[in-house]
Scaffold this motif. Structure first.
Motif, PDB file in Angstrom:
ATOM      1  N   GLY A 172     -48.522  84.461  50.624  1.00  0.00           N
ATOM      2  CA  GLY A 172     -47.520  83.420  50.414  1.00  0.00           C
ATOM      3  C   GLY A 172     -47.702  82.672  49.098  1.00  0.00           C
ATOM      4  N   ARG A 207     -47.966  81.835  45.101  1.00  0.00           N
ATOM      5  CA  ARG A 207     -47.384  82.285  43.853  1.00  0.00           C
ATOM      6  C   ARG A 207     -48.219  81.724  42.724  1.00  0.00           C
ATOM      7  N   ILE A 250     -46.014  71.923  41.884  1.00  0.00           N
ATOM      8  CA  ILE A 250     -45.913  71.141  43.131  1.00  0.00           C
ATOM      9  C   ILE A 250     -46.930  70.003  43.079  1.00  0.00           C
ATOM     10  N   GLY A 274     -45.235  66.939  50.884  1.00  0.00           N
ATOM     11  CA  GLY A 274     -45.150  65.929  51.936  1.00  0.00           C
ATOM     12  C   GLY A 274     -45.904  66.333  53.191  1.00  0.00           C
ATOM     13  N   LEU A 275     -45.539  65.710  54.290  1.00  0.00           N
ATOM     14  CA  LEU A 275     -46.260  65.989  55.531  1.00  0.00           C
ATOM     15  C   LEU A 275     -46.143  67.466  55.874  1.00  0.00           C
ATOM     16  N   TRP A 280     -51.029  61.534  62.987  1.00  0.00           N
ATOM     17  CA  TRP A 280     -50.426  60.292  62.475  1.00  0.00           C
ATOM     18  C   TRP A 280     -51.489  59.264  62.112  1.00  0.00           C
ATOM     19  N   ALA A 291     -42.931  68.974  42.193  1.00  0.00           N
ATOM     20  CA  ALA A 291     -42.045  68.387  43.201  1.00  0.00           C
ATOM     21  C   ALA A 291     -42.835  67.476  44.138  1.00  0.00           C
ATOM     22  N   GLY A 295     -43.495  62.720  52.116  1.00  0.00           N
ATOM     23  CA  GLY A 295     -44.879  62.239  52.100  1.00  0.00           C
ATOM     24  C   GLY A 295     -45.520  62.370  50.721  1.00  0.00           C
ATOM     25  N   ASN A 350     -36.870  61.956  51.526  1.00  0.00           N
ATOM     26  CA  ASN A 350     -35.709  62.735  51.989  1.00  0.00           C
ATOM     27  C   ASN A 350     -35.705  62.962  53.501  1.00  0.00           C
ATOM     28  N   ILE A 367     -35.022  63.333  60.511  1.00  0.00           N
ATOM     29  CA  ILE A 367     -36.042  62.384  60.975  1.00  0.00           C
ATOM     30  C   ILE A 367     -35.911  61.092  60.173  1.00  0.00           C
ATOM     31  N   PHE A 390     -43.357  53.518  55.158  1.00  0.00           N
ATOM     32  CA  PHE A 390     -42.831  54.302  54.025  1.00  0.00           C
ATOM     33  C   PHE A 390     -41.746  53.463  53.335  1.00  0.00           C
ATOM     34  N   ASN A 395     -45.026  55.411  68.815  1.00  0.00           N
ATOM     35  CA  ASN A 395     -43.633  55.568  68.395  1.00  0.00           C
ATOM     36  C   ASN A 395     -43.423  56.952  67.762  1.00  0.00           C
ATOM     37  N   PHE A 396     -44.368  57.324  66.893  1.00  0.00           N
ATOM     38  CA  PHE A 396     -44.287  58.626  66.229  1.00  0.00           C
ATOM     39  C   PHE A 396     -44.373  59.752  67.261  1.00  0.00           C
TER      40      PHE A 396
HETATM   41  C1  LIG Z   1     -35.972  55.489  66.044  1.00  0.00           C
HETATM   42  C2  LIG Z   1     -37.081  56.086  65.285  1.00  0.00           C
HETATM   43  C3  LIG Z   1     -37.771  55.139  64.443  1.00  0.00           C
HETATM   44  C4  LIG Z   1     -38.806  55.431  63.702  1.00  0.00           C
HETATM   45  C5  LIG Z   1     -39.325  56.804  63.527  1.00  0.00           C
HETATM   46  C6  LIG Z   1     -40.637  57.012  64.140  1.00  0.00           C
HETATM   47  C7  LIG Z   1     -41.481  57.818  63.669  1.00  0.00           C
HETATM   48  C8  LIG Z   1     -41.218  58.594  62.408  1.00  0.00           C
HETATM   49  C9  LIG Z   1     -41.101  60.040  62.657  1.00  0.00           C
HETATM   50  C10 LIG Z   1     -41.263  60.923  61.744  1.00  0.00           C
HETATM   51  C11 LIG Z   1     -41.573  60.570  60.346  1.00  0.00           C
HETATM   52  C12 LIG Z   1     -42.108  61.733  59.599  1.00  0.00           C
HETATM   53  C13 LIG Z   1     -42.112  61.454  58.126  1.00  0.00           C
HETATM   54  C14 LIG Z   1     -42.105  62.764  57.425  1.00  0.00           C
HETATM   55  C15 LIG Z   1     -42.459  62.880  56.175  1.00  0.00           C
HETATM   56  C16 LIG Z   1     -42.524  64.184  55.513  1.00  0.00           C
HETATM   57  O1  LIG Z   1     -43.159  64.313  54.496  1.00  0.00           O
HETATM   58  S1  LIG Z   1     -41.756  65.530  56.210  1.00  0.00           S
HETATM   59  C17 LIG Z   1     -41.894  66.857  55.046  1.00  0.00           C
HETATM   60  C18 LIG Z   1     -40.784  66.787  54.071  1.00  0.00           C
HETATM   61  N1  LIG Z   1     -40.952  67.776  53.039  1.00  0.00           N
HETATM   62  C19 LIG Z   1     -39.954  68.489  52.563  1.00  0.00           C
HETATM   63  O2  LIG Z   1     -38.814  68.329  52.946  1.00  0.00           O
HETATM   64  C20 LIG Z   1     -40.290  69.508  51.524  1.00  0.00           C
HETATM   65  C21 LIG Z   1     -40.019  70.878  52.000  1.00  0.00           C
HETATM   66  N2  LIG Z   1     -40.401  71.848  51.007  1.00  0.00           N
HETATM   67  C22 LIG Z   1     -39.652  72.094  49.922  1.00  0.00           C
HETATM   68  O3  LIG Z   1     -38.623  71.508  49.673  1.00  0.00           O
HETATM   69  C23 LIG Z   1     -40.152  73.166  49.022  1.00  0.00           C
HETATM   70  O4  LIG Z   1     -41.095  73.927  49.718  1.00  0.00           O
HETATM   71  C24 LIG Z   1     -40.800  72.640  47.721  1.00  0.00           C
HETATM   72  C25 LIG Z   1     -39.726  72.014  46.802  1.00  0.00           C
HETATM   73  C26 LIG Z   1     -41.889  71.609  48.009  1.00  0.00           C
HETATM   74  C27 LIG Z   1     -41.437  73.829  46.974  1.00  0.00           C
HETATM   75  O5  LIG Z   1     -40.474  74.840  46.821  1.00  0.00           O
HETATM   76  P1  LIG Z   1     -40.959  76.314  46.490  1.00  0.00           P
HETATM   77  O6  LIG Z   1     -41.937  76.287  45.405  1.00  0.00           O
HETATM   78  O7  LIG Z   1     -39.731  77.124  46.306  1.00  0.00           O
HETATM   79  O8  LIG Z   1     -41.762  76.777  47.796  1.00  0.00           O
HETATM   80  P2  LIG Z   1     -41.156  77.308  49.180  1.00  0.00           P
HETATM   81  O9  LIG Z   1     -40.042  76.437  49.625  1.00  0.00           O
HETATM   82  O10 LIG Z   1     -40.876  78.764  49.045  1.00  0.00           O
HETATM   83  O11 LIG Z   1     -42.364  77.047  50.185  1.00  0.00           O
HETATM   84  C28 LIG Z   1     -43.519  77.887  50.171  1.00  0.00           C
HETATM   85  C29 LIG Z   1     -44.086  77.928  51.569  1.00  0.00           C
HETATM   86  O12 LIG Z   1     -44.508  76.589  51.928  1.00  0.00           O
HETATM   87  C30 LIG Z   1     -43.891  76.238  53.162  1.00  0.00           C
HETATM   88  N3  LIG Z   1     -43.640  74.779  53.152  1.00  0.00           N
HETATM   89  C31 LIG Z   1     -42.906  74.104  52.272  1.00  0.00           C
HETATM   90  N4  LIG Z   1     -42.941  72.770  52.548  1.00  0.00           N
HETATM   91  C32 LIG Z   1     -43.708  72.626  53.637  1.00  0.00           C
HETATM   92  C33 LIG Z   1     -44.125  71.494  54.407  1.00  0.00           C
HETATM   93  N5  LIG Z   1     -43.747  70.217  54.102  1.00  0.00           N
HETATM   94  N6  LIG Z   1     -44.909  71.693  55.472  1.00  0.00           N
HETATM   95  C34 LIG Z   1     -45.314  72.956  55.803  1.00  0.00           C
HETATM   96  N7  LIG Z   1     -44.947  74.087  55.107  1.00  0.00           N
HETATM   97  C35 LIG Z   1     -44.163  73.907  54.025  1.00  0.00           C
HETATM   98  C36 LIG Z   1     -42.615  77.045  53.205  1.00  0.00           C
HETATM   99  O13 LIG Z   1     -42.168  77.154  54.527  1.00  0.00           O
HETATM  100  C37 LIG Z   1     -43.084  78.356  52.615  1.00  0.00           C
HETATM  101  O14 LIG Z   1     -43.810  79.011  53.651  1.00  0.00           O
HETATM  102  P3  LIG Z   1     -43.831  80.604  53.769  1.00  0.00           P
HETATM  103  O15 LIG Z   1     -42.404  81.068  53.804  1.00  0.00           O
HETATM  104  O16 LIG Z   1     -44.558  81.068  52.529  1.00  0.00           O
HETATM  105  O17 LIG Z   1     -44.561  80.861  55.045  1.00  0.00           O
END
Ligand SMILES: CC/C=C\C/C=C\C/C=C\CCC/C=C/C(=O)SCCNC(=O)CCNC(=O)[C@H](O)C(C)(C)COP(=O)(O)OP(=O)(O)OC[C@H]1O[C@@H](n2cnc3c(N)ncnc32)[C@H](O)[C@@H]1OP(=O)(O)O
Length: 303
Positions: free
Chosen positions: A6, A8, A104, A108-109, A126, A150, A154, A178, A184, A190, A277-278
């Motif tokens: 996976g 690169r 990168i 995030g989380l 959490w 990027a 988180g 985002n 979510i 945050f 809550n989480f």
């Molecule tokens: C009423 C309620 C009130 C209150 C709420 C209560 C509680 C709160 C509840 C929840 C709060 C949670 C807060 C959450 C925070 C977060 O951070 S969530 C995560 C958000 N992250 C994203 O959206 C980023 C997602 N990823 C991307 O956009 C892209 O991967 C990238 C721009 C970072 C990089 O792009 P590329 O270089 O093109 O890489 P790929 O997209 O091909 O990814 C490679 C590989 O990595 C895996 N992956 C990507 N991101 C994640 C991640 N965050 N976690 C785990 N895995 C990730 C992706 O799936 C690819 O995997 P494989 O295909 O290689 O297996």
């Protein structure tokens, strides 16, 4: 092998990865810092490399959790340990937080920590995230984020928790909270961290729309303090550090605490409730489904 498939990253990095994994298996590793000559040694763990410079009192802390520096439980734990170690070394006054992965900063989380696990795991995860934020947000050290990739959700929180942010100028290096795009909600601390950086109205818009800013927009709204050409981000962060370190420590530290304590205390006084809550939010079927769909979309992007 599946993990490596996976990645690169260049062969050089894979070799380095192999060496780190081997060393990590032997326990904490240490190696001489290149050309330092001041007795400072790099240290770190499997996912966090720390390059301290005792002469300047500044350490560069690099995240290395392929493929995207997602904040896994292990990475969170290792970050807290590294921060604590630097805080306890009296010679260190500043940290540059950056990534050792090309393109990168942090994705995030780690979504795999939040999907299909049990409530006890969600609670542990959490708590580890709270721990890192509380330490990073309140550390007496100056922390400057050298954002060389990027930085969604988180990843953005990490950067916002620093004292100053320098972002490399590349349209792919988006930054923002985002969470709503994933179905979510960004937790209150945050949200508070972003409000303290860019103000209430800009945060309200950014959070509701789940905005991910490109460098020029990020600078305009104040999510980052400086945008520099790629390749100059660490140098620019070090230059900024000089200005921060020119201020007497006691005055700067008391001011930092005065500015941030109320925000940190808000979480400290309700940590357990925040965990519950989480856990209950994440345990909803609809939330699990939304996260799984999002993860699947990410995985299929390449296919
Ligand atoms: C009423 C309620 C009130 C209150 C709420 C209560 C509680 C709160 C509840 C929840 C709060 C949670 C807060 C959450 C925070 C977060 O951070 S969530 C995560 C958000 N992250 C994203 O959206 C980023 C997602 N990823 C991307 O956009 C892209 O991967 C990238 C721009 C970072 C990089 O792009 P590329 O270089 O093109 O890489 P790929 O997209 O091909 O990814 C490679 C590989 O990595 C895996 N992956 C990507 N991101 C994640 C991640 N965050 N976690 C785990 N895995 C990730 C992706 O799936 C690819 O995997 P494989 O295909 O290689 O297996």
């Amino acid at each position: 092998m599946a993990l490596l498939a996976g990645l690169r990253v260049p062969a050089r990095s894979l070799l380095r990865a192999g060496a780190r994994l081997r060393d990590a298996a032997l326990g904490r590793w240490e190696r001489a810092a290149g050309g330092g000559g001041d007795g400072a040694r790099s240290f770190g763990s499997q996912r966090v490399l720390v390059e301290p410079d005792a002469a300047t009192g500044v350490a560069v802390m690099k995240l290395w959790n392929p493929p995207v520096n997602s904040l896994s439980l292990d990475l969170l734990t290792e970050l807290v340990i590294s921060l604590e170690k630097l805080e306890n070394e009296k010679t260190f006054r500043g940290i540059i937080l950056t990534s050792d992965l090309p393109g990168i900063f942090s994705a995030g989380l780690d979504l795999t920590e939040m999907c299909g696990r049990n409530p006890a795991h969600y609670a542990e995860y959490w708590k580890a995230l709270q721990e890192l934020w509380l330490r990073l947000y309140q550390t007496h050290l100056v922390v400057i984020a050298a954002i060389n990739g990027a930085s969604p959700a988180g990843g953005c929180l990490l950067a916002l928790s620093c004292d100053y942010r320098v972002l490399a100028d590349n349209p792919k290096f988006i930054i923002g909270l985002n969470e709503t795009l994933l179905g979510i909600v960004a937790p209150f601390w945050f949200k508070d961290t972003m409000i303290n950086t860019i103000g209430h109205r800009a945060t309200e818009r950014a959070l509701q729309l789940g905005l991910l800013f490109r460098p020029a927009e990020a600078l305009q709204v104040g999510v980052v303090d400086q945008v520099v050409p790629e390749g100059q981000v660490q140098g620019a962060a070090l230059s900024a550090m000089t200005q921060w370190l020119a201020i007497p420590d006691h005055a700067r530290q008391l001011t930092k605490s005065m500015m941030r304590k109320a925000t940190a205390d808000r979480l400290l006084t309700q940590r357990e409730a925040d965990i519950q809550n989480f856990v209950s939010f994440l345990s909803r079927d609809s939330i699990q489904k939304a996260l799984q769909v999002y993860l699947e979309k990410l995985r299929q992007k390449k296919g």
